[in-house]
Design an enzyme around this catalytic site. Sequence first.
Site, PDB file in Angstrom:
ATOM      1  N   ALA A 243      -2.858  -6.141  -0.404  1.00 45.26           N
ATOM      2  CA  ALA A 243      -1.708  -7.046  -0.493  1.00 45.26           C
ATOM      3  C   ALA A 243      -0.499  -6.290  -1.012  1.00 45.26           C
ATOM      4  O   ALA A 243       0.605  -6.369  -0.452  1.00 45.26           O
ATOM      5  CB  ALA A 243      -2.034  -8.234  -1.402  1.00 45.26           C
ATOM      6  N   ASP A 244      -0.672  -5.547  -2.092  1.00 37.64           N
ATOM      7  CA  ASP A 244       0.413  -4.726  -2.623  1.00 37.64           C
ATOM      8  C   ASP A 244       0.867  -3.692  -1.601  1.00 37.64           C
ATOM      9  O   ASP A 244       2.062  -3.454  -1.435  1.00 37.64           O
ATOM     10  CB  ASP A 244      -0.050  -4.010  -3.892  1.00 37.64           C
ATOM     11  CG  ASP A 244       0.071  -4.872  -5.132  1.00 37.64           C
ATOM     12  OD1 ASP A 244       1.184  -5.333  -5.413  1.00 37.64           O
ATOM     13  OD2 ASP A 244      -0.933  -5.085  -5.817  1.00 37.64           O
TER      14      ASP A 244
END
Length: 421
Positions: A191-192
């Site tokens: 996600a990051d």
Amino acid sequence: MSMISQYGTLAGADGAPDTNGAPGSDGLPLHGVRVLDLSHMMQGPWATEMLADLGADVIKVEHVRGGERGRESGTTRIGGHSAFYLAMNRNKRSLALDLKSEAGIAIARDLVARADVLVQNFRPGVIGRLGLGWDEVHALNPGLVYCSGSGYGGDEADRPGQDLLAQARSGAMWLTGQHGGPPSPAGPFIADAHAASMLALGVCAALFERTRTGVGRHLEIDLVGSMLHQMTQELVSHHNGDRSSRRSPSPSNPFMEGPYGVYATSDGWIAISMCPTADLARALGLPDLHERFPDKAAALEGRDDLVAEVGALLAPRTTAEALAVLEANGVWCAPVNDLDTMATDPVVGWAGRHARVTHPGIGPVDLVLNPLSVDGHRLPVRRPAPRHGEHSAEVLAELGLDAGDAERLARDGIVHLGGAA
């Protein structure tokens, strides 16, 4: 012009030479672009590292005491430094600055006036209380590209966001793993990582637009939205398709037909990708396999039986034996490497995908290269991740403050000088 009478006068935008602070960046696409990195942990810092790799002068503005939170992230230390921090912050300079002080904010505003990009992922309201919100910054420097990162975005921007939680709430965790087992998060912080990549892309687009308009943009990115974006194929299939999705008995994407998935061998694991059952039948000596699963629809409908049958035939073989027979018959497959065998895999080419750099106080550190090549060349690692406040004096000098001014600011706790760990 910003004034700090007891420390000296900050020069106006044309009052001091602009060194760009990026040795070795000549000829790279973002040479001459200055980025203020007020972000922490991974989402923002990895985005700004990508910009730094491309030649931007990234000034990492850190807390005067202790520095950015990412300096303490993870459990692995290299020479006393966080391995995660070293990985996310190469090719940058560090200015350790007290943003809660009047003098510190004056320095920050002078940097803003000279910058092209600002990246921040503070909790909502914090950046505004510092006087560095979008409205204030846009009025000061209309051409600045302003970037805000969060976990959830929109009305949920104040909710604490983190990669594992974004994988869970987005539905991505359900996609990973096998039928009957628990939801499984991805190993990397995806996600990051995707949020960082999309943020870097947005910055480049906004800078290009600015060449025509002269005006910057306010870009926003969040972790959950980034996870949904990565699941574009799966979400469109699930919400528009003509069949319901269910997880596979083999760890794989639940929308893919058999034999797509991961299989145990006698000494490891292999992955089999999209594969006509005719090729698989020939490789495994199962002439009727293609007759029972003649097309994708049949291979999806009967996936459980197909996966079980393939798994039983592969389990007694070594990984090398399984790969040899599958590859010889045109089946797309690969070994499941661990992080050590990956480094010696002749196809992966780890030797050409990392660089060994020397970090002051640590020594040699291996860093993963940016995957992008420009004109046939990999983007270079020009400097390792900075030590806390390593470049404070250098950046202040570019603003017109001499060594005496910097020392007085340091004595008063406004900046941290020197580059100690």
